[in-house]
Design a protein around this motif. Structure first.
Motif, mmCIF file in Angstrom:
data_model
loop_
_atom_site.group_PDB
_atom_site.id
_atom_site.type_symbol
_atom_site.label_atom_id
_atom_site.label_comp_id
_atom_site.label_asym_id
_atom_site.label_seq_id
_atom_site.Cartn_x
_atom_site.Cartn_y
_atom_site.Cartn_z
ATOM 1 N N LEU A 25 0.827 -1.199 0.000
ATOM 2 C CA LEU A 25 0.000 0.000 0.000
ATOM 3 C C LEU A 25 0.869 1.259 0.000
ATOM 4 N N LEU A 26 1.936 1.243 0.797
ATOM 5 C CA LEU A 26 2.839 2.408 0.829
ATOM 6 C C LEU A 26 3.495 2.620 -0.529
ATOM 7 N N LEU A 27 3.918 1.519 -1.163
ATOM 8 C CA LEU A 27 4.535 1.631 -2.486
ATOM 9 C C LEU A 27 3.539 2.191 -3.497
ATOM 10 N N ALA A 28 2.272 1.757 -3.408
ATOM 11 C CA ALA A 28 1.252 2.264 -4.325
ATOM 12 C C ALA A 28 1.017 3.761 -4.117
ATOM 13 N N VAL A 29 0.999 4.198 -2.867
ATOM 14 C CA VAL A 29 0.809 5.625 -2.581
ATOM 15 C C VAL A 29 1.988 6.435 -3.116
ATOM 16 N N VAL A 55 -7.583 10.583 -6.632
ATOM 17 C CA VAL A 55 -8.640 9.835 -5.932
ATOM 18 C C VAL A 55 -8.090 8.535 -5.369
ATOM 19 N N TYR A 56 -7.353 7.782 -6.200
ATOM 20 C CA TYR A 56 -6.872 6.484 -5.729
ATOM 21 C C TYR A 56 -5.713 6.631 -4.748
ATOM 22 N N GLN A 57 -4.956 7.713 -4.862
ATOM 23 C CA GLN A 57 -3.927 7.940 -3.849
ATOM 24 C C GLN A 57 -4.564 8.180 -2.482
ATOM 25 N N LEU A 58 -5.630 8.986 -2.448
ATOM 26 C CA LEU A 58 -6.330 9.228 -1.193
ATOM 27 C C LEU A 58 -6.938 7.940 -0.651
ATOM 28 N N TYR A 59 -7.558 7.146 -1.523
ATOM 29 C CA TYR A 59 -8.203 5.905 -1.097
ATOM 30 C C TYR A 59 -7.184 4.928 -0.523
ATOM 31 N N LEU A 60 -6.082 4.733 -1.246
ATOM 32 C CA LEU A 60 -5.058 3.803 -0.776
ATOM 33 C C LEU A 60 -4.374 4.317 0.491
ATOM 34 N N SER A 61 -4.195 5.633 0.585
ATOM 35 C CA SER A 61 -3.602 6.215 1.787
ATOM 36 C C SER A 61 -4.494 5.991 3.002
ATOM 37 N N GLN A 62 -5.789 6.188 2.849
ATOM 38 C CA GLN A 62 -6.719 5.958 3.958
ATOM 39 C C GLN A 62 -6.769 4.486 4.337
ATOM 40 N N TRP A 63 -6.682 3.612 3.356
ATOM 41 C CA TRP A 63 -6.661 2.170 3.628
ATOM 42 C C TRP A 63 -5.418 1.811 4.432
ATOM 43 N N LEU A 64 -4.280 2.374 4.028
ATOM 44 C CA LEU A 64 -3.047 2.130 4.778
ATOM 45 C C LEU A 64 -3.144 2.697 6.182
#
Length: 588
Positions: free
Chosen positions: A46-50, A102-111
């Motif tokens: 998740l961190l790598l994706a962000v 949008v997906y950066q925010l989503y993945l960041s919140q998931w992390l």
């Protein structure tokens, strides 16, 4: 004074354990079904994706800067086909930027939620392990409001660490990208001063860097006091909430004693401290905001001033001007990262300091060298509990009990008597292994289970079934055993309320709560039962009935009681009068 290196090590110590976690978690990958994956791997992915999303935003920003040059040149040249073509390009850039954001925010919140959940469980497991929370309290440690550390500070640490870390990565990436752009433009547009051109390679980069350096130093000198002020703000706020919670928990006593005026005064004193600290934050924040706002305004207009001569002299186009202004703004903003986030950085550092202090106190309390107190050994056969040459002191070194000795065999009951304040309750803490200010030897039968029944039992939040089964969970104790125990202690009328969720410490009288404590003893079936005035709210007939029930249901248990009633003597096999040097001195 904590150095930057020590602070970085502290952040590393707090953050890295999650990403190294070997704990398995279930991950659902759409139609491919659930998989059990290490939680640390999930966090790293998740961190790598962000990070990749942030790098994508930087690339789009660079491309948008290049688009500025073409678009504004088209406007200046009145080139309509290029204008419409560039609008189409802009639409593609904007759409890509929107999807990535949008997906950066989503993945960041998931992390964030996964990281916070892991850290919360980690700290709860350590804080609630083997009475560690109680040892920290008894040792007089400096950790205030551990509930606030776990509930609030972990959430702030995860959120702000991700925000500041990704922001720093963005600043570095943007700086590296736009320095190249701005350096190239600087070579094409010489530095013009009073009509004279100076060939200074990359002069726009050097100007932006020098301006940001001055602003960073100024922000630090102005805002460094905010770190301590924010630390105090969190601590004082937690103290105020704890005071409010105590009034709510003890509202009956406060109301019956008409203590509202005193409580209001105490709470007001806490809030006055919050207000005073807040005014100090306001004053320091005002000065810092004046400085940063002025700096940002200068940074906006400065590139126009620098490029005004070349532009009006016809040496550069409007597109080049706008591209340069945009690149200068990106470089200046990247150089000024710490200026713009200094207030948030001060808050984050205070959070890190609180969590590091909390973790240090946990490790200190866990250290075997810090567990002073009596030595715990194994008793001889037929002996359930042996106390040999035990000395008990207060935290300031005042002697409570000296050379206390007694032996309790299995199936026997011993009554401890003595004046109030002589250390009877503290002796129970010593026997349980929690009182650090003690010496001597306590021996227990092999694998003996010890249960302490205090004067006011603790009733956890939840259903009545949960309260009766405690310290076991409601799922571990069959309903028939709970029903049987309640019936044997005279609480059969509560069976219909087993699933009702209520504040049972308020709903039940102290006498009913003490009966529940006896029901717990029947369910737990301890080998050693320590009862600290456990029947003080009951009449003598009920007290005698409950003790007879204990003896019938737990014939092999050793019972040690503390009490003042003369009727208790007939319910025990033997009694001891405890004499305290402190109590004797107070009596004299």
């Amino acid at each position: 004074m904590i150095t930057v290196r020590e602070q970085a090590f502290a952040v590393w110590r707090l953050a890295v354990p999650y990403f190294r976690s070997a704990e398995k978690s279930v991950v659902h990958l759409g139609p491919f079904g659930p998989y059990r994956v290490k939680e640390g791997w999930i966090g790293c992915c998740l961190l790598l994706a962000v990070i990749c999303a942030q790098c994508g935003q930087i690339c789009l920003t660079v491309y948008f800067n290049q688009w500025n040059a073409v678009f504004f040149d088209a406007l200046q040249n009145k080139d309509l086909p290029t204008f419409w073509r560039q609008l189409l390009v802009f639409s593609v850039i904007a759409a890509a930027f929107m999807v990535i954001a949008v997906y950066q925010l989503y993945l960041s919140q998931w992390l964030q939620i996964r990281w916070r959940r892991w850290m919360t469980h980690y700290y709860l497991d350590h804080w609630l392990d083997d009475g560690l929370h109680y040892r920290m309290r008894l040792s007089g440690d400096a950790t205030d409001n551990p509930d606030q550390r776990i509930a609030d500070d972990i959430a702030q640490f995860v959120d702000q660490t991700l925000t500041l870390g990704i922001g720093l990565l963005s600043a570095v990436g943007t700086l590296a990208s736009f320095c190249v752009v701005l350096w190239g433009i600087s070579n094409e547009v010489p530095l013009s001063i009073s009509g004279y051109d100076l060939a200074v390679p990359g002069h726009l980069v050097w100007i932006a860097g020098a301006l940001a350096l001055l602003a960073t130093v100024g922000s630090h000198l102005i805002g460094r006091r905010l770190i301590g002020l924010n630390f105090n703000h969190q601590r004082l706020g937690a103290d105020f909430r704890f005071g409010l919670a105590r009034v709510r928990m003890h509202s009956e006593q406060v109301a019956l004693m008409r203590g509202e005026r005193v409580e209001r005064g105490l709470l007001t004193d806490h809030f006055v401290s919050i207000v005073a600290n807040w005014h100090a934050i306001m004053g320091r924040q005002k000065i810092l905001t004046f400085f940063t706002a002025g700096y940002n305004q200068i940074a906006v207009i400065l590139p126009y001033i620098i490029l005004a001569g070349p532009f009006f002299g016809g040496r550069i186009q409007l597109g080049t001007l706008m591209q340069t202004v945009g690149a200068f703004g990106q470089v200046q903003s990247s150089f000024s990262y710490f200026v713009n986030i200094y207030s948030s950085l001060a808050t984050w550092k205070a959070v890190v300091d609180r969590l590091v202090g909390f973790e240090s106190q946990i490790m200190l309390a866990r250290d075997p060298m810090s567990r002073r107190g009596v030595k715990v050994g194994q008793a001889q056969s037929e002996v359930a509990l042996s106390v040999a040459d035990v000395h008990v002191q207060t935290p300031d070194g005042t002697q409570l009990l000296a050379r206390t000795n007694f032996v309790v065999e299995a199936g026997k009951a011993l009554l401890l008597k003595g004046p109030s304040g002589c250390g009877k309750t503290t002796l129970f803490r010593t026997i349980s292994g929690f009182w650090p200010h003690s010496q001597g030897v306590v021996a227990l039968a092999p694998n003996a289970r010890v249960l302490v029944v205090p004067q006011k039992p603790y009733l956890p939040l939840g259903s009545l079934r949960t309260a009766v089964a405690y310290p076991a969970t409601a799922f571990d104790v069959p309903d028939e055993r709970i029903s049987d125990a309640l019936g044997k202690v005279g609480l059969g009328y509560l069976l219909q309320s087993l699933d009702r969720v209520e504040q049972w410490s308020d709903a039940l009288s102290l006498g009913e709560q003490q009966r529940i404590a006896f029901a717990r003893a029947l369910l737990t079936r301890p080998d050693v039962l320590l009862m600290d005035e456990a029947t003080s709210a009951l009449d003598e007939l009920s007290e005698a009935a409950l003790f007879r029930r204990l003896r019938a249901e737990l014939p092999e248990a050793a019972i040690v009681s503390v009490g003042h009633r003369s009727s208790l003597s007939t319910l025990h096999h033997d009694s001891i009068n405890l004499v305290s040097p402190l109590a004797m001195a107070q009596t004299a």
